[in-house]
Design a protein around this motif. Sequence first.
Motif, short mmCIF file in Angstrom:
data_model
loop_
_atom_site.label_atom_id
_atom_site.label_comp_id
_atom_site.label_asym_id
_atom_site.label_seq_id
_atom_site.Cartn_x
_atom_site.Cartn_y
_atom_site.Cartn_z
N UNK A 85 -1.62 -1.50 0.15
CA UNK A 85 -1.06 -0.25 0.65
C UNK A 85 -1.90 0.34 1.78
N UNK A 86 -3.23 0.23 1.62
CA UNK A 86 -4.12 0.72 2.68
C UNK A 86 -3.92 -0.10 3.95
N UNK A 87 -3.84 -1.42 3.80
CA UNK A 87 -3.67 -2.31 4.96
C UNK A 87 -2.37 -2.03 5.70
N UNK A 88 -1.33 -1.68 4.91
CA UNK A 88 -0.02 -1.40 5.51
C UNK A 88 0.09 0.02 6.03
N UNK A 89 -0.95 0.83 5.81
CA UNK A 89 -0.93 2.21 6.25
C UNK A 89 -0.07 3.11 5.39
N UNK A 90 0.27 2.64 4.17
CA UNK A 90 1.14 3.43 3.28
C UNK A 90 0.37 4.30 2.30
N UNK A 91 -0.94 4.23 2.33
CA UNK A 91 -1.73 5.01 1.38
C UNK A 91 -2.96 5.56 2.09
N UNK A 92 -3.23 6.83 1.91
CA UNK A 92 -4.43 7.45 2.46
C UNK A 92 -5.68 6.83 1.83
N UNK A 93 -6.68 6.56 2.67
CA UNK A 93 -7.87 5.86 2.19
C UNK A 93 -8.59 6.60 1.08
N UNK A 94 -8.79 7.91 1.24
CA UNK A 94 -9.52 8.68 0.23
C UNK A 94 -8.75 8.74 -1.09
N UNK A 95 -7.41 8.86 -1.00
CA UNK A 95 -6.60 8.86 -2.22
C UNK A 95 -6.70 7.52 -2.93
N UNK A 96 -6.67 6.45 -2.15
CA UNK A 96 -6.78 5.11 -2.73
C UNK A 96 -8.10 4.95 -3.47
N UNK A 97 -9.18 5.44 -2.88
CA UNK A 97 -10.49 5.35 -3.53
C UNK A 97 -10.49 6.13 -4.84
N UNK A 98 -9.88 7.33 -4.81
CA UNK A 98 -9.78 8.13 -6.04
C UNK A 98 -9.01 7.38 -7.12
N UNK A 99 -7.92 6.73 -6.74
CA UNK A 99 -7.11 5.99 -7.71
C UNK A 99 -7.85 4.78 -8.25
N UNK A 100 -8.62 4.13 -7.40
CA UNK A 100 -9.45 3.01 -7.88
C UNK A 100 -10.48 3.52 -8.88
N UNK A 101 -11.08 4.68 -8.61
CA UNK A 101 -12.04 5.26 -9.54
C UNK A 101 -11.38 5.61 -10.88
N UNK A 102 -10.18 6.18 -10.82
CA UNK A 102 -9.44 6.51 -12.04
C UNK A 102 -9.21 5.25 -12.86
N UNK A 103 -8.73 4.20 -12.20
CA UNK A 103 -8.45 2.96 -12.92
C UNK A 103 -9.73 2.32 -13.44
N UNK A 104 -10.84 2.49 -12.72
CA UNK A 104 -12.12 1.95 -13.19
C UNK A 104 -12.57 2.68 -14.45
N UNK A 105 -12.40 4.01 -14.47
CA UNK A 105 -12.75 4.76 -15.68
C UNK A 105 -11.90 4.31 -16.87
#
Length: 216
Positions: free
Chosen positions: A168-188
Amino acid sequence: MRNRFDRQMESLNSQLTHMGELCEVAISRAAMALRNGDSNQAMNVVEADQEIDHMEKDIERLCLRLLLQQQPVARDLRQISAALKMITDMERIGDQASDIAEIIISAGMNETNEIPEIDKMASAVSKMVHDSVASYVQRDLELAREVIEQDDAVDELFETVKRKLMRLISAGDEDGSTAIDLIMVSKYLERIGDHATNIAEWVEFSITGVHKESHI
């Protein structure tokens, strides 16, 4: 004397079950807050974490009383020792659910529709927590081992989330900071699965006397 000990062990089981339920509630509220972008629901997760912290101290005191006053036999000693380890993992589960809530509050975020696996992870780890505590109370070795096996499915979901977000980040469909937050959520959430696995491994120890190396 044994009757009193048995009553206290029943109280221990009851308190552990309640602490596990609080962990489930915290995970469920965090997932709901993420779905709805609900900061108020996220604040409820933080409150649940505080109650989990209080329960950890109460159960720890009960376990120490049982160890010091009742002179438990080997099987009882394993159960009490396992309970002391389990509450540490449950307290960390509460912390990580609270960490998810704090991300939601600070970022004002909600889950994107393109990442349903995060919700699946929340449901999966909540079930793992429930089953791991139930396996202790019921002395159900098979159920404990099922929890341990479920951890692989949660890990696979985590990898799927990471791959989707990167696309999604590569395609420009997701904001980078939001993506990082979602990765952190999934990591928790993935770490909560690890803690539930740890609990199940301590249940296995309490029943068999053999403990696999802890994940954490």
